[in-house]
Design an enzyme around this catalytic site. Sequence first.
Site, PDB file in Angstrom:
ATOM      1  N   SER A  95      34.437 -12.855 -50.925  1.00  0.00           N
ATOM      2  CA  SER A  95      34.422 -12.045 -49.699  1.00  0.00           C
ATOM      3  C   SER A  95      34.986 -12.902 -48.575  1.00  0.00           C
ATOM      4  CB  SER A  95      32.995 -11.607 -49.361  1.00  0.00           C
ATOM      5  OG  SER A  95      32.495 -10.749 -50.360  1.00  0.00           O
ATOM      6  N   LYS A 170      34.880  -4.469 -47.756  1.00  0.00           N
ATOM      7  CA  LYS A 170      33.709  -5.321 -47.967  1.00  0.00           C
ATOM      8  C   LYS A 170      33.059  -5.693 -46.646  1.00  0.00           C
ATOM      9  CE  LYS A 170      30.565  -7.829 -49.836  1.00  0.00           C
ATOM     10  NZ  LYS A 170      30.753  -8.976 -50.710  1.00  0.00           N
ATOM     11  N   LYS A 238      28.274 -15.446 -42.825  1.00  0.00           N
ATOM     12  CA  LYS A 238      29.726 -15.601 -42.934  1.00  0.00           C
ATOM     13  C   LYS A 238      30.425 -14.252 -42.882  1.00  0.00           C
ATOM     14  CE  LYS A 238      31.381 -15.583 -46.862  1.00  0.00           C
ATOM     15  NZ  LYS A 238      31.952 -14.614 -47.832  1.00  0.00           N
TER      16      LYS A 238
END
Length: 295
Positions: A95, A170, A238
Site C-alpha cells: 500500500s 486502497k 502511513k
Amino acid sequence: MSKIGFIGLGIMGRPMAGHLLDAGHELTTVKRGSLDETLASKGMKELDNPKAVAEGAEVVITMVPDTPDVEEVLFGEGGVIEGLKPGTLVIDMSSIAPLATQEFAKRIHDAGGEYVDAPVSGGEGGAINAALTIMVGATQEGFERANPLLEIMGKTITHIGGHGAGQTCKVANQIVVALTIEAVSEGLLFASKAGADVSKVRESLLGGLAQSKILDVHGQRMIDRTFDPGFKIKLHQKDLNLALEGARSLDLALPGTANAQQLFQACAANGGADWDHAGILRALERLADHEVGSR
C-alpha cells in the site's frame, strides 16, 4: 505453473506466498534471516537480492511496508530492474503512494516489463483464508495476466483503472476503515460508560444499520482487549498520511481522517505503534478515563 519471485514475507506476505506454493507455483524470495519453516517445507528458495530473484522469475510480487521500500526493492542497488527480463510481470501488492506508483510503472514499462498495482484489504485473516479484497491498477493486458494469481490469494478482485488506480482505491479504503474503527470505539465507549453490557450492545448493533465487518471483528477485539496486530497502527498511520497528502494536493478537506490520524498518533506516543489498529479505542479511553467493559 509460473516461476514467481515474492519479496516481503511479513504478517500478510507469508500466507499469501503459501497459497501460491500450494497452487503449484515455484517461489523464490530474498534472504532475510531465517526463512519461515512452512514456506521452506513447501519448496520456497532464497536468493541473495531482488536482482537475482527477478533473473529467475516470470512474475515478481512485492509486499513491503511503504513507498521507499518498494522503490528500494525495484530500483535500488541489486534491485529487480537490474534482473528484469522482457515481459516480466511486476505486481506490487504493498500500500503506497498513487503518484509514485505511476512513476514506478513507467520505469518498469520502459525496461520492458509489465506493472500492476494490486494493494489488498482484509488483514491477516483475509490473507490466511485467501479472502483478500484486491484493488487493481493496470492495463487490461496486465490485469488479465495478473488475475489468475490474484484469484489464488483473494476473493474480490476489481480492476479499478490504470496504473495508480488500485492505490487510490486502497487509500479510500483506509479512510473508511479508520473512521469506522473510530466510530465503533466511540459507540462501545459510550455504552460502557453509561453502564450497558457492551457485548449485548454489539450483538444488537450487528442486527441493525450499524452492522459492519469492523463492528463484528474489531468490536469483539475491543471487548476482549486483544490488540495483538492483524494490522499495525503504524501502518495505518502511513496510509492516512497518503490520504492527507493527497487531499492537500487536491485542495480537499478530510477532517475525519485528520482526527483519526491524531488518535492513532496518541496511541503511538503511548507505546502503541505496533498495536492492532483497533487499539485506537485506547486513545479514546484515556480521554474518557474509562475502559470499555469496566464497571
